[in-house]
Design an enzyme around this catalytic site. Sequence first.
Site, PDB file in Angstrom:
ATOM      1  N   LYS A 154       0.548  -1.086   0.409  1.00 50.79           N
ATOM      2  CA  LYS A 154       0.042   0.126  -0.119  1.00 50.79           C
ATOM      3  C   LYS A 154       0.752   1.470   0.084  1.00 50.79           C
ATOM      4  O   LYS A 154       0.756   2.038  -0.959  1.00 50.79           O
ATOM      5  CB  LYS A 154      -1.284   0.179   0.828  1.00 50.79           C
ATOM      6  CG  LYS A 154      -2.491  -1.243   1.185  1.00 50.79           C
ATOM      7  CD  LYS A 154      -2.866  -1.072   2.652  1.00 50.79           C
ATOM      8  CE  LYS A 154      -1.917  -1.066   4.277  1.00 50.79           C
ATOM      9  NZ  LYS A 154      -1.190  -2.542   4.254  1.00 50.79           N
ATOM     10  N   ARG A 213      -9.902   0.924   8.866  1.00 49.11           N
ATOM     11  CA  ARG A 213      -9.196  -0.179   8.818  1.00 49.11           C
ATOM     12  C   ARG A 213     -10.713  -1.530   9.321  1.00 49.11           C
ATOM     13  O   ARG A 213     -10.333  -2.006  10.254  1.00 49.11           O
ATOM     14  CB  ARG A 213      -8.615   0.310   9.749  1.00 49.11           C
ATOM     15  CG  ARG A 213      -6.907  -0.857   9.109  1.00 49.11           C
ATOM     16  CD  ARG A 213      -6.277  -0.040  10.118  1.00 49.11           C
ATOM     17  NE  ARG A 213      -5.115  -1.141   9.877  1.00 49.11           N
ATOM     18  CZ  ARG A 213      -3.923  -0.717   9.383  1.00 49.11           C
ATOM     19  NH1 ARG A 213      -3.753   0.333   9.022  1.00 49.11           N
ATOM     20  NH2 ARG A 213      -2.610  -1.739   9.371  1.00 49.11           N
ATOM     21  N   ARG A 263      11.268  -5.651   4.235  1.00 48.72           N
ATOM     22  CA  ARG A 263      11.429  -4.163   4.702  1.00 48.72           C
ATOM     23  C   ARG A 263      12.859  -3.353   5.232  1.00 48.72           C
ATOM     24  O   ARG A 263      12.547  -4.022   6.273  1.00 48.72           O
ATOM     25  CB  ARG A 263       9.917  -4.010   5.120  1.00 48.72           C
ATOM     26  CG  ARG A 263       9.408  -2.727   5.514  1.00 48.72           C
ATOM     27  CD  ARG A 263       8.155  -1.629   5.238  1.00 48.72           C
ATOM     28  NE  ARG A 263       7.718  -2.645   6.160  1.00 48.72           N
ATOM     29  CZ  ARG A 263       5.820  -2.662   5.943  1.00 48.72           C
ATOM     30  NH1 ARG A 263       5.729  -2.031   5.103  1.00 48.72           N
ATOM     31  NH2 ARG A 263       6.020  -2.984   7.388  1.00 48.72           N
ATOM     32  N   ARG A 301      11.044  -2.088  11.195  1.00 52.66           N
ATOM     33  CA  ARG A 301      10.254  -1.311  12.038  1.00 52.66           C
ATOM     34  C   ARG A 301      10.120  -2.379  12.981  1.00 52.66           C
ATOM     35  O   ARG A 301      10.039  -2.921  13.083  1.00 52.66           O
ATOM     36  CB  ARG A 301       8.655  -1.225  11.273  1.00 52.66           C
ATOM     37  CG  ARG A 301       8.326   0.379  11.009  1.00 52.66           C
ATOM     38  CD  ARG A 301       7.433   0.505   9.769  1.00 52.66           C
ATOM     39  NE  ARG A 301       6.171  -0.491   9.971  1.00 52.66           N
ATOM     40  CZ  ARG A 301       5.089  -0.708   9.224  1.00 52.66           C
ATOM     41  NH1 ARG A 301       4.711   0.126   8.183  1.00 52.66           N
ATOM     42  NH2 ARG A 301       3.434  -0.996  10.148  1.00 52.66           N
ATOM     43  N   ARG A 361      -1.253  -9.194  13.177  1.00 47.49           N
ATOM     44  CA  ARG A 361      -2.046  -8.214  11.746  1.00 47.49           C
ATOM     45  C   ARG A 361      -2.430  -8.730  11.630  1.00 47.49           C
ATOM     46  O   ARG A 361      -3.099  -7.719  10.500  1.00 47.49           O
ATOM     47  CB  ARG A 361      -0.224  -6.743  11.685  1.00 47.49           C
ATOM     48  CG  ARG A 361       0.426  -6.683  12.862  1.00 47.49           C
ATOM     49  CD  ARG A 361       1.747  -5.361  11.838  1.00 47.49           C
ATOM     50  NE  ARG A 361       1.196  -4.736  11.454  1.00 47.49           N
ATOM     51  CZ  ARG A 361       2.545  -4.416   9.815  1.00 47.49           C
ATOM     52  NH1 ARG A 361       3.962  -5.240  10.427  1.00 47.49           N
ATOM     53  NH2 ARG A 361       2.551  -4.135   9.216  1.00 47.49           N
TER      54      ARG A 361
HETATM   55  P1  AP5 Z   1       4.865  -1.671   1.879  1.00 51.81           P
HETATM   56  O1  AP5 Z   1       4.775  -0.786   0.574  1.00 51.81           O
HETATM   57  O2  AP5 Z   1       5.677  -1.223   3.225  1.00 51.81           O
HETATM   58  O3  AP5 Z   1       3.585  -2.327   2.368  1.00 51.81           O
HETATM   59  P2  AP5 Z   1       2.101  -1.702   2.904  1.00 51.81           P
HETATM   60  O4  AP5 Z   1       0.772  -2.659   2.747  1.00 51.81           O
HETATM   61  O5  AP5 Z   1       2.228  -0.258   3.319  1.00 51.81           O
HETATM   62  O6  AP5 Z   1       2.831  -2.923   4.709  1.00 51.81           O
HETATM   63  P3  AP5 Z   1       2.462  -1.527   5.829  1.00 51.81           P
HETATM   64  O7  AP5 Z   1       3.044  -2.957   7.326  1.00 51.81           O
HETATM   65  O8  AP5 Z   1       3.206  -0.424   5.919  1.00 51.81           O
HETATM   66  O9  AP5 Z   1       0.617  -1.301   6.127  1.00 51.81           O
HETATM   67  P4  AP5 Z   1      -0.258  -1.584   7.605  1.00 51.81           P
HETATM   68  O10 AP5 Z   1      -0.815  -1.594   6.736  1.00 51.81           O
HETATM   69  O11 AP5 Z   1       0.131  -3.206   8.615  1.00 51.81           O
HETATM   70  O12 AP5 Z   1       0.826  -0.382   8.883  1.00 51.81           O
HETATM   71  P5  AP5 Z   1       0.285   0.692   8.341  1.00 51.81           P
HETATM   72  O13 AP5 Z   1       1.527   1.630   8.770  1.00 51.81           O
HETATM   73  O14 AP5 Z   1      -0.410   1.300   7.936  1.00 51.81           O
HETATM   74  O15 AP5 Z   1       5.369  -2.980   0.951  1.00 51.81           O
HETATM   75  C1  AP5 Z   1       6.067  -4.196   2.175  1.00 51.81           C
HETATM   76  C2  AP5 Z   1       7.824  -4.538   1.479  1.00 51.81           C
HETATM   77  O16 AP5 Z   1       7.234  -4.966   0.293  1.00 51.81           O
HETATM   78  C3  AP5 Z   1       8.649  -3.048   1.042  1.00 51.81           C
HETATM   79  O17 AP5 Z   1       9.474  -3.729   1.851  1.00 51.81           O
HETATM   80  C4  AP5 Z   1       8.140  -2.554  -0.868  1.00 51.81           C
HETATM   81  O18 AP5 Z   1       9.574  -2.441  -0.743  1.00 51.81           O
HETATM   82  C5  AP5 Z   1       8.654  -4.323  -0.589  1.00 51.81           C
HETATM   83  N1  AP5 Z   1       7.121  -4.149  -2.058  1.00 51.81           N
HETATM   84  C6  AP5 Z   1       5.888  -3.789  -2.123  1.00 51.81           C
HETATM   85  N2  AP5 Z   1       5.637  -3.364  -2.974  1.00 51.81           N
HETATM   86  C7  AP5 Z   1       6.022  -4.928  -3.797  1.00 51.81           C
HETATM   87  C8  AP5 Z   1       5.977  -5.853  -5.180  1.00 51.81           C
HETATM   88  N3  AP5 Z   1       4.920  -5.755  -6.115  1.00 51.81           N
HETATM   89  N4  AP5 Z   1       6.931  -6.983  -5.503  1.00 51.81           N
HETATM   90  C9  AP5 Z   1       8.428  -6.866  -4.476  1.00 51.81           C
HETATM   91  N5  AP5 Z   1       8.470  -5.969  -3.524  1.00 51.81           N
HETATM   92  C10 AP5 Z   1       7.285  -4.637  -3.098  1.00 51.81           C
HETATM   93  O19 AP5 Z   1       0.066   0.273   9.826  1.00 51.81           O
HETATM   94  C11 AP5 Z   1       0.123   0.493  11.061  1.00 51.81           C
HETATM   95  C12 AP5 Z   1       0.056  -0.508  12.459  1.00 51.81           C
HETATM   96  O20 AP5 Z   1      -0.291   0.970  12.784  1.00 51.81           O
HETATM   97  C13 AP5 Z   1      -1.554  -1.191  12.425  1.00 51.81           C
HETATM   98  O21 AP5 Z   1      -0.704  -2.315  12.725  1.00 51.81           O
HETATM   99  C14 AP5 Z   1      -2.099  -0.401  13.275  1.00 51.81           C
HETATM  100  O22 AP5 Z   1      -1.239  -0.736  14.882  1.00 51.81           O
HETATM  101  C15 AP5 Z   1      -2.207   1.142  13.406  1.00 51.81           C
HETATM  102  N6  AP5 Z   1      -2.989   1.857  12.953  1.00 51.81           N
HETATM  103  C16 AP5 Z   1      -2.763   2.617  11.605  1.00 51.81           C
HETATM  104  N7  AP5 Z   1      -3.893   2.880  10.859  1.00 51.81           N
HETATM  105  C17 AP5 Z   1      -4.742   2.399  11.348  1.00 51.81           C
HETATM  106  C18 AP5 Z   1      -6.157   2.884  11.628  1.00 51.81           C
HETATM  107  N8  AP5 Z   1      -6.795   3.506  10.917  1.00 51.81           N
HETATM  108  N9  AP5 Z   1      -6.687   1.971  12.783  1.00 51.81           N
HETATM  109  C19 AP5 Z   1      -6.429   1.544  13.933  1.00 51.81           C
HETATM  110  N10 AP5 Z   1      -4.580   1.403  13.433  1.00 51.81           N
HETATM  111  C20 AP5 Z   1      -4.485   1.787  12.602  1.00 51.81           C
END
Ligand code: AP5
Length: 225
Positions: free
Chosen positions: A13, A88, A123, A156, A167
């Site tokens: 994402k 979410r 990552r 992270r 997660r």
């Molecule tokens: P990346 O692009 O980083 O993936 P992502 O989907 O953004 O992953 P996240 O782990 O950031 O998502 P998340 O939803 O768990 O975390 P968030 O920060 O929102 O890609 C991942 C890796 O793969 C990278 O190394 C990249 O280079 C590689 N890659 C990407 N595309 C590729 C491809 N096509 N091929 C090969 N490699 C590839 O949330 C974190 C925490 O915050 C949550 O757990 C929760 O506690 C809290 N939180 C955040 N938002 C909310 C909400 N709305 N409500 C409640 N709690 C929340």
Amino acid sequence: MRLILLGPPGAGKGTQAAFVCRKLVIPQISTGEMLRSAIAAGTPLGRQVQRVMDAGELVADDTIVDLVKQRIRADDCKNGFLFDGFPRTIPQAEALGEANIAIDHVLEIRVPDDIVVMRISGRRVHEASGRIYHLRFDPPRVQDTDDQTGDALIQRDDDQEDTVRERLRVYRQQTQPLVGFYRRLAAAGEIGFSAIDGAATVVEIEREISRVLRLPGDPNASGTR
Ligand code: AP5
């Protein structure tokens, strides 16, 4: 354009959000990044959410909805925005509707669990900017170093394998129901909805997103950062 990127942790994402936002010149609103910044700055919000995030659980809906409502009042959101990791839960999505915040298109990035674990374990991120790398799929020019600033890259806190599995469990239980929620709105003609194969390469996914959103320019020319 007001967009939502939906998908499990590690789906790509953040990677695709950066691409789309560059193309459309709209801000990327990542609730995860906002929360991590609050933790890094030691704010009351950061202290409140750190334990929950480290455990891989979700932060309370009210806290997140307040944060997002405040963020989209900023000037840079006048021409649209992209939500990355928000909403979410069904109550978060309903809060958007109740506040009359209309969405144009939802992109669901689908990726199987084994690929999620492989992506997250490799990552590395630049903490200050949120720039994302992968040891194998998208390495920095110099090992463990941000391309633009030369700062050290970090892993992270919530990217430990046990936390990633939690997660994923939370995603299936609390976030995946949003797919049906938004598909129903799309069937009623209220929004656009596209499911994207997130197991493809970054460039292939950029190309598919460009096609469904009719983005300007050549995705091959973009690069990921
Ligand atoms: P990346 O692009 O980083 O993936 P992502 O989907 O953004 O992953 P996240 O782990 O950031 O998502 P998340 O939803 O768990 O975390 P968030 O920060 O929102 O890609 C991942 C890796 O793969 C990278 O190394 C990249 O280079 C590689 N890659 C990407 N595309 C590729 C491809 N096509 N091929 C090969 N490699 C590839 O949330 C974190 C925490 O915050 C949550 O757990 C929760 O506690 C809290 N939180 C955040 N938002 C909310 C909400 N709305 N409500 C409640 N709690 C929340």
